[in-house]
Design a protein around this motif. Structure first.
Motif, short mmCIF file in Angstrom:
data_model
loop_
_atom_site.label_atom_id
_atom_site.label_comp_id
_atom_site.label_asym_id
_atom_site.label_seq_id
_atom_site.Cartn_x
_atom_site.Cartn_y
_atom_site.Cartn_z
N LYS A 1 0.87 -1.18 0.00
CA LYS A 1 0.00 0.00 0.00
C LYS A 1 0.91 1.23 0.00
O LYS A 1 1.92 1.25 0.71
CB LYS A 1 -0.90 0.01 1.24
N PHE A 2 0.54 2.25 -0.77
CA PHE A 2 1.42 3.38 -0.99
C PHE A 2 0.84 4.68 -0.45
O PHE A 2 -0.36 4.80 -0.19
CB PHE A 2 1.71 3.54 -2.49
N MET A 3 1.71 5.67 -0.35
CA MET A 3 1.30 7.01 0.05
C MET A 3 2.17 8.03 -0.67
O MET A 3 3.38 7.83 -0.79
CB MET A 3 1.47 7.17 1.57
N TRP A 4 1.55 9.09 -1.18
CA TRP A 4 2.35 10.17 -1.73
C TRP A 4 1.76 11.50 -1.30
O TRP A 4 0.67 11.55 -0.71
CB TRP A 4 2.49 10.06 -3.25
N TYR A 5 2.46 12.58 -1.57
CA TYR A 5 2.04 13.91 -1.13
C TYR A 5 2.57 14.94 -2.12
O TYR A 5 3.33 14.60 -3.04
CB TYR A 5 2.55 14.20 0.29
N ALA A 6 2.20 16.20 -1.93
CA ALA A 6 2.57 17.26 -2.87
C ALA A 6 3.53 18.25 -2.21
O ALA A 6 3.09 19.16 -1.51
CB ALA A 6 1.31 17.98 -3.37
N PRO A 7 4.84 18.09 -2.42
CA PRO A 7 5.79 19.04 -1.86
C PRO A 7 5.70 20.39 -2.57
O PRO A 7 5.19 20.48 -3.68
CB PRO A 7 7.15 18.38 -2.11
N HIS A 8 6.22 21.42 -1.94
CA HIS A 8 6.12 22.76 -2.53
C HIS A 8 7.10 23.72 -1.86
O HIS A 8 7.80 23.37 -0.90
CB HIS A 8 4.69 23.30 -2.39
N ILE B 1 4.25 9.69 8.80
CA ILE B 1 2.86 9.27 8.54
C ILE B 1 2.83 7.94 7.81
O ILE B 1 1.99 7.07 8.10
CB ILE B 1 2.11 10.36 7.76
N ALA B 2 3.74 7.76 6.84
CA ALA B 2 3.80 6.48 6.12
C ALA B 2 4.09 5.33 7.08
O ALA B 2 3.53 4.24 6.95
CB ALA B 2 4.86 6.55 5.03
N ARG B 3 4.95 5.58 8.06
CA ARG B 3 5.28 4.54 9.05
C ARG B 3 4.07 4.26 9.94
O ARG B 3 3.77 3.09 10.23
CB ARG B 3 6.46 5.00 9.90
N ILE B 4 3.37 5.28 10.38
CA ILE B 4 2.19 5.10 11.23
C ILE B 4 1.14 4.26 10.50
O ILE B 4 0.52 3.37 11.08
CB ILE B 4 1.58 6.47 11.61
N LEU B 5 0.97 4.53 9.21
CA LEU B 5 -0.07 3.86 8.43
C LEU B 5 0.43 2.59 7.74
O LEU B 5 -0.33 1.95 7.01
CB LEU B 5 -0.63 4.83 7.37
#
Length: 485
Positions: free
Chosen positions: A61-68, A84-88
């Motif tokens: 299961k994956f997770m990504w986000y939008a850096p800026h 957060i990825a580790r928690i989930l």
């Protein structure tokens, strides 16, 4: 005999003012149509999107986000993403380093930020531009997270490899030059971007897009989830509500209980956040508050390691070499941010702080005092500032600085490229690990990283621009003794 009257024109005269108004409207309309065409193109291609069968077959299961924003803001978001990825228990998709302010968030305290869908699309668009220009470099190629990965504290995969799995396409498509190939490539890339952005909402078992942002949510973590759903201490005041006509209510939401096992998000192959930036404001974190995470023994090792993430050896070694071989003496470092955002209006205060520090050092001796300066003010504009005074007073001061085209900086970029850090990793995948994307890769811009490494070695002290995240990172590097490692 009366003179003949001229026949009436079939087209009556139109007042000039109406013509001007009409053409002005056309110009403005054309501007906004062009501006929004990118977003409408995403909307048109996203109606039948699905994850690739290969992605759905994976147990990951994956997770990504939008850096800026700037690099150090992106680094802070990266740290939040790792936690957060580790928690989930999700594999983090590692993004590239974005150009400085290529994507902006807005202001959380003013409740004026870009919508999560829009910021994800903007990030994707910039990623394609970086690939096409041969300037893509993963943040995990600059920041050393090898100890986190090798100890299985986190699972990560490079975004380029992830896209080949999850969308079933290669980002090589961004490099096509002929118009026919470009058209087909553009459609495939837009479809993938639309899918990752969650532009058409959530797709069962495929993607769950987080559309809450810092106007309504502060993500927290507690072992017992005691704060889940409670009001945050910072809320928009009545004056702002009336002025901006907003009705936001900020709640503290436990990230594990909202997005973890047992939630509607659990079955989604991909969890997509927008921004993960956070800063303290009026006693509350603007978006991410994971300060209590260290109370859970399962995450204790990660929270300790993540307090300071060092640069990779190629960057740190370049900074140490400059201090040893070029400066050749104890030195003071000054980080002066003068041109960007709020800092451009505080030149006097910035220089006054530096002047006081140097006067104190000059009284102690010996002379000259060696100073390393990192600043966004071009060298040609120093003459009318305090920096000009320092460079002209060769008896008291010897000023050092680096340029992007200096040999040491270029060599660091070459070594970094040759090292091939990608931290790309996912078990049992068919991703093309280590693939070189596009034929004409440019050397990465490493000047900012090397400059910070030099400042971490300044034995006479350091002064940075108040409020600058660059200064905060240098202070962190100095605190953890990165120069002596």
């Amino acid at each position: 005999m009366l003179p003949k009257r001229k026949p009436h024109s079939r087209f009556p005269l139109i007042p000039v003012s109406l013509l001007i108004t009409f053409f002005s409207f056309l110009i403005i309309y054309s501007y906004y149509v062009k501006r929004d065409s990118h977003f409408s193109e995403f909307a048109q291609t996203s109606t039948t999107l699905q994850c690739s069968s290969q992605a759905l077959a994976l147990s990951e299961k994956f997770m990504w986000y939008a850096p800026h924003s700037g690099f150090n803001n992106q680094l802070l978001e990266f740290k939040h993403a790792l936690l957060i990825a580790r928690i989930l228990n999700r594999t983090l998709v590692v993004p590239p380093v974005l150009d400085h302010h290529a994507v902006a968030l807005g202001s959380c305290p003013k409740f004026r930020v870009v919508e999560p869908n829009d910021i994800r699309i903007s990030v994707w668009d910039h990623i394609i531009a970086l690939i096409r220009d041969g300037r893509y470099i993963s943040i995990a190629e600059v920041i050393d997270i090898s100890s986190l990965v090798s100890s299985s504290l986190v699972r990560v995969i490079d975004l380029r490899d992830f896209v080949s799995i999850w969308c079933g396409i290669s980002l090589d498509l961004a490099c096509y030059n002929d118009s026919m190939s470009q058209s087909a490539a553009s459609k495939s890339l837009n479809q993938c971007g639309s899918l990752l952005a969650g532009f058409r909402g959530n797709i069962e078992k495929c993607i769950y897009a987080i559309n809450e942002d810092c106007r309504t949510t502060v993500w927290t973590y507690h072992v017992d989830g005691r704060e889940n759903g409670v009001l945050d201490s910072f809320q928009p005041d009545e004056q702002l509500k009336q002025k901006k006509k907003i009705s936001y209510v900020r709640r503290r939401r436990d990230v594990f209980r909202t997005l973890g096992p047992g939630s509607e998000v659990e079955s989604a192959s991909m969890l997509a956040f927008g921004s993960l930036f956070s800063a303290t404001y009026k006693g509350s974190e603007s978006y991410i508050d994971l300060h209590e995470l260290h109370q859970d023994e399962r995450f204790l090792s990660l929270t300790e390691k993540i307090k300071f993430l060092p640069y990779v050896p190629e960057v740190m070694n370049a900074g140490k070499e400059f201090a040893k071989a070029t400066i050749k003496a104890p030195f003071f470092c000054a980080q002066l941010r003068l041109l960007d955002g709020q800092f451009k209006n505080h030149h006097k205060a910035t220089f006054d702080g530096l002047r006081q520090k140097l006067e104190s050092l000059r009284k102690k001796g010996p002379l000259p005092i060696h100073i390393f300066v990192m600043t966004d003010l071009p060298r040609g504009n120093w003459s009318d500032t305090y920096l000009g005074d320092l460079t002209s007073d060769t008896h008291s001061y010897e000023v050092h600085f680096l340029r992007e085209d200096d040999q040491l900086v270029m060599q660091a970029a070459k070594k970094l490229t040759a090292a091939g850090y990608g931290q790309r990793f996912i078990p049992n995948s068919e991703s093309r690990i280590g693939n070189k994307y596009c034929s004409s890769q440019r050397l990465p811009d490493v000047l900012l990283y090397v400059e910070q490494s030099v400042c971490s070695c300044a034995s006479l002290g350091f002064i940075g621009t108040p409020g600058s995240t660059i200064a905060e990172n240098i202070e962190l590097m100095r605190k953890f003794g990165s120069c002596s490692r």
